[in-house]
Enzyme design. Structure first.
Site, mmCIF file in Angstrom:
data_model
loop_
_atom_site.group_PDB
_atom_site.id
_atom_site.type_symbol
_atom_site.label_atom_id
_atom_site.label_comp_id
_atom_site.label_asym_id
_atom_site.label_seq_id
_atom_site.Cartn_x
_atom_site.Cartn_y
_atom_site.Cartn_z
ATOM 1 N N THR A 13 23.275 29.826 38.543
ATOM 2 C CA THR A 13 21.935 29.569 37.995
ATOM 3 C C THR A 13 20.843 29.769 39.051
ATOM 4 O O THR A 13 19.676 29.484 38.800
ATOM 5 C CB THR A 13 21.825 28.148 37.405
ATOM 6 O OG1 THR A 13 22.033 27.189 38.452
ATOM 7 C CG2 THR A 13 22.841 27.914 36.298
ATOM 8 N N LYS A 133 27.092 33.691 57.416
ATOM 9 C CA LYS A 133 27.699 34.646 56.472
ATOM 10 C C LYS A 133 28.828 35.428 57.145
ATOM 11 O O LYS A 133 29.872 35.669 56.532
ATOM 12 C CB LYS A 133 26.641 35.619 55.937
ATOM 13 C CG LYS A 133 25.668 34.992 54.942
ATOM 14 C CD LYS A 133 24.685 36.038 54.409
ATOM 15 C CE LYS A 133 23.756 35.423 53.368
ATOM 16 N NZ LYS A 133 22.824 36.424 52.791
#
Length: 308
Positions: A13, A133
């Protein structure tokens, strides 16, 4: 031929997540979105939740910090796509542990959707996010989980409405700030196209254990070219204010959050050239518009029209 993979989204979302969820559902994948109860009852998410429902998306109750709920959700699918935001990047190790335990995942897409973090020359604070990351990549690889990393570079909806002007609410009226000399090529992609290309990669052996670079030829542009294109569309010339790297670095150090984050990300692209300063080798990556020539992507020239 086997059917299309079932896909579970973590962070579905969020900003980029919603575009990829939509692309997944529209492409005919059984699409699952992990949500907390609080998300379903959040009034700011009501419209998005209803849109997802209209696409046939299944909501699975769970939490990144609830191992059992993660494992249970993962066992229902073939592919896991994480689009979690900056604050949760490091906590993807919890997701990786659940994927490892579930044992059925054919492909994992960790939350990337920016620079190729193994090929950057960043300063803080962007450097810390890129490092996180990169660390997640190393954990995925060490655990032997099949993966695809998606390098999307700039989100057009973020960077183009204000012509990549740090902190500006809209496009420039008379003066435009250009970081560096303005001749370094950067990449801007429409969010819907990012969704489409990402979902195309899900069941494709060509992207297995590779980086998918979204660098369509008409979406690679320098800041000088971008400003000239804008001037042509608006019929109005802008005064160009060039900021040398030394001053850019000083501005980053003096700025507070989130301005320093945005500036440091722009520094990697426009000053260091990290979007385009390396060749994509077949050993580690493929370029999306080359492997999916049938995808009709939106070129920068067209994207800009909506902001004129």
């Amino acid at each position: 031929m086997a059917g299309k993979s079932k896909i579970l989204f973590i962070g579905g979302t969020g900003y980029i997540g919603k575009f990829i969820v939509e692309a997944s559902a529209k492409a005919g994948h059984d699409t699952f979105v992990l949500v907390r109860e609080s998300t379903l009852s959040n009034p700011t998410k009501t419209k998005l939740i209803d849109t997802f429902k209209s696409f046939g998306v299944t909501f699975v109750h769970g939490d990144l910090y609830d191992h059992e709920s993660l494992v249970k959700a993962i066992k229902q699918v073939d592919v896991v796509i994480s689009t979690v935001g900056h604050a949760l990047l490091a906590d993807q190790v919890k997701l990786i542990a659940a994927i490892k335990e579930a044992g059925n995942v054919k492909r994992f897409f960790p939350s990337e959707f920016g620079n190729d973090v193994d090929r950057v020359h960043a300063v803080e604070p962007a450097k810390a996010a890129f490092n996180t990351k990169a660390q997640i990549r190393r954990v995925v690889e060490a655990e032997g989980i099949p993966f695809t990393y998606v390098a999307t570079f700039f989100f057009a909806g973020y960077s183009l409405p204000n012509l990549a002007q740090p902190g500006a609410a809209g496009p420039p009226n008379d003066k435009v700030v250009i970081l560096g000399h303005g001749n370094t090529k950067a990449v801007f992609n429409k969010e819907e196209d990012i969704g489409t290309y990402t979902i195309n990669a899900v069941d494709d052996p060509k992207t297995l254990n590779k980086i998918l670079y979204i660098k369509p030829p008409h979406n690679i542009i320098t800041l000088n070219e971008l400003v000239s294109l804008w001037e042509k569309k608006t019929g109005k010339n802008l005064e160009r204010l060039y900021v040398p790297e030394e001053q850019v670095l000083k501005n980053i150090q003096e700025a507070s959050v989130p301005m320093n984050v945005g500036l440091s990300i722009y520094h990697t692209a426009f000053v260091k050239g990290d979007h385009t300063n390396f060749e994509i080798e077949p050993s580690f990556g493929v370029e999306a518009s080359e492997v999916y020539p049938d995808v009709k992507y939106t070129p920068i020239d067209e994207i800009l029209n909506q902001y004129v």
